[in-house]
Scaffold this motif. Sequence first.
Motif, mmCIF file in Angstrom:
data_model
loop_
_atom_site.group_PDB
_atom_site.id
_atom_site.type_symbol
_atom_site.label_atom_id
_atom_site.label_comp_id
_atom_site.label_asym_id
_atom_site.label_seq_id
_atom_site.Cartn_x
_atom_site.Cartn_y
_atom_site.Cartn_z
ATOM 1 N N PHE A 216 0.824 -1.218 0.000
ATOM 2 C CA PHE A 216 0.000 0.000 0.000
ATOM 3 C C PHE A 216 0.855 1.263 0.000
ATOM 4 O O PHE A 216 0.487 2.276 -0.618
ATOM 5 N N PHE A 296 -3.354 -8.409 -5.878
ATOM 6 C CA PHE A 296 -2.508 -7.298 -5.443
ATOM 7 C C PHE A 296 -1.258 -7.163 -6.301
ATOM 8 O O PHE A 296 -0.743 -6.054 -6.481
ATOM 9 N N CYS A 300 -0.035 -3.829 -8.286
ATOM 10 C CA CYS A 300 1.339 -3.318 -8.193
ATOM 11 C C CYS A 300 1.956 -3.150 -9.577
ATOM 12 O O CYS A 300 2.638 -2.146 -9.848
#
Length: 564
Positions: A216, A296, A300
Amino acid sequence: MSPKSPSETAGDSESQPERRTSLLVDPTLASEEDAAVLAKMGYKQELRRNFSMIEVFGIAFAIMGLLPSIASTLSYSIPAGPVGLVWGWFLASACIFVVGLAMADLGSSMPTSGGLYYWTHYYASPKWRNPLSFLVGYSNTLGLVGGLCSIDYGFSLMFLSIIVISRDGNWSPSNGVIYATFLATVACHGLIASTMARIMGKMQTVFVAMNFILIFATIIALPIGANHRNSASYIFTHVENLTTWPTGWGFMLAWLSPIWTIGGFDSAVHISEEAANATRAVPFGILFSIGSCWLFGWICCIVIAACMSQDLDHLLSSPFGQPMAQIYYDALGKNGAMGFMALLMIVQFLMGISILVAASRQSWAFSRDGALPFSKFFRPISKRFGYIPLRTTIGCAVLAAVLGLLCLIAPAAASALFSLAVAGNNLAWGTPIFCRLVWGQKKFSPGPIYTGKRASTPIAWAAIVFLIFGILLSMFPVGGPNPDAESMNYTCVINSAVWGGALLYYFIDARKWFRGPQITLDLNQLTEEQAAALRAEGLKEEGANGTAVLGSGVDGRDSVEQKS
């Protein structure tokens, strides 16, 4: 004297004590339900089940170490441009999820630390079960140790890249310095994995939290700090080819990044004898770790493609030694790059701890069945250090240090450590799935997590096709055909040595004594129902010393036999 089955010997009060009414298990190690599942496969409970379902997911996800792994393998995906980086990740991850579904079926059915070679032996035909099980065990063991090598080698490069950044690119580490850093890292991992076993499950939750903090932080900081952000058209449709391969094959080589990154999901299998409610925890760990990396990791990759320089040669030839370090530097400046590379480095270090734990459990399971050299030495469990296989933990670290000597040869030889993990594990994952489809479909008994009678078989065949493709892909020189000594991919050499050596060892010597999984249970502690379950699983005991194998009876049917 004719052999007697457990049910027969149970009635012989003079030769054996009366059979107990329930399986004896130390309640500090496992619940009776978990011990009974393991007993069905012939093993007694020796490790402490201190991993919850979330922590089983945690060790698999921590080994994948999403962003550090992407950073370590950007050199595979950047040559194909943003399309290779973004869509290569998405498509390869989808294929890996199919492999995870096929393995989840097996893991829910029979969760044991040596699952891959155990399943191979159980499902394969009597003619092939021993050599195939032997090959899978060695391929998986060395593949996991190769994964430790590649993770710690990547950590060494990240650690040294921070020094390079701090000196503004005016220093370059030698191969000797890289190996010394690698060696110190492996030693630290061996020490931590050996002495902190009691809290290792809890540590996985911390490792997962660190991974998500880094993810994050990166997807927020890069877009904010970047002076220029690429368009959606560039991110999702722009194709490059910095190799001398055809453009289409250059795109396929970009798949090596997700294939290597999402390669630790079998750790859920190897930790299964330390997991509570393993028949559910193992498939949960496999599927959720892959699914999390798929989602995720794709996010990214999109953020990286949006913020990276369009001069891809500039990234690949970065004086910092890592394309990701250059991307951070371009977007966030010197201090920002050093900060994020330090965070990457920490998460990469944590990955090494987790994969050493998984490798040691696979090695211990293989030594439990007498297949590793010096198995009697590696077999004992250390109660002092928390019911862990201490000797195989140290042994795997020592083997990693030896394999890491490739760092001293050349970067091309060191990069073969990445592909050793890919090819070795792909063979180990695909073989039991293949054996189940070809020889063992009738023996397959689904666990509580199952893809279904109609979907299971086509999913398994799709998984096999992709795994074969992954092995072939990992052996191609990434720069193009006609490689020189520096650009050669030595994976074919290393894996040929591993696979050829394992089979040669088997046919020259091991075939004389290797009989597959051995019963470690005291049969006198089994109920009649449990003994019947063992017979149904195809386990039989041989000899007075308590060794046992998975094999066929005289009439061709699998049975449990005890010989006087």
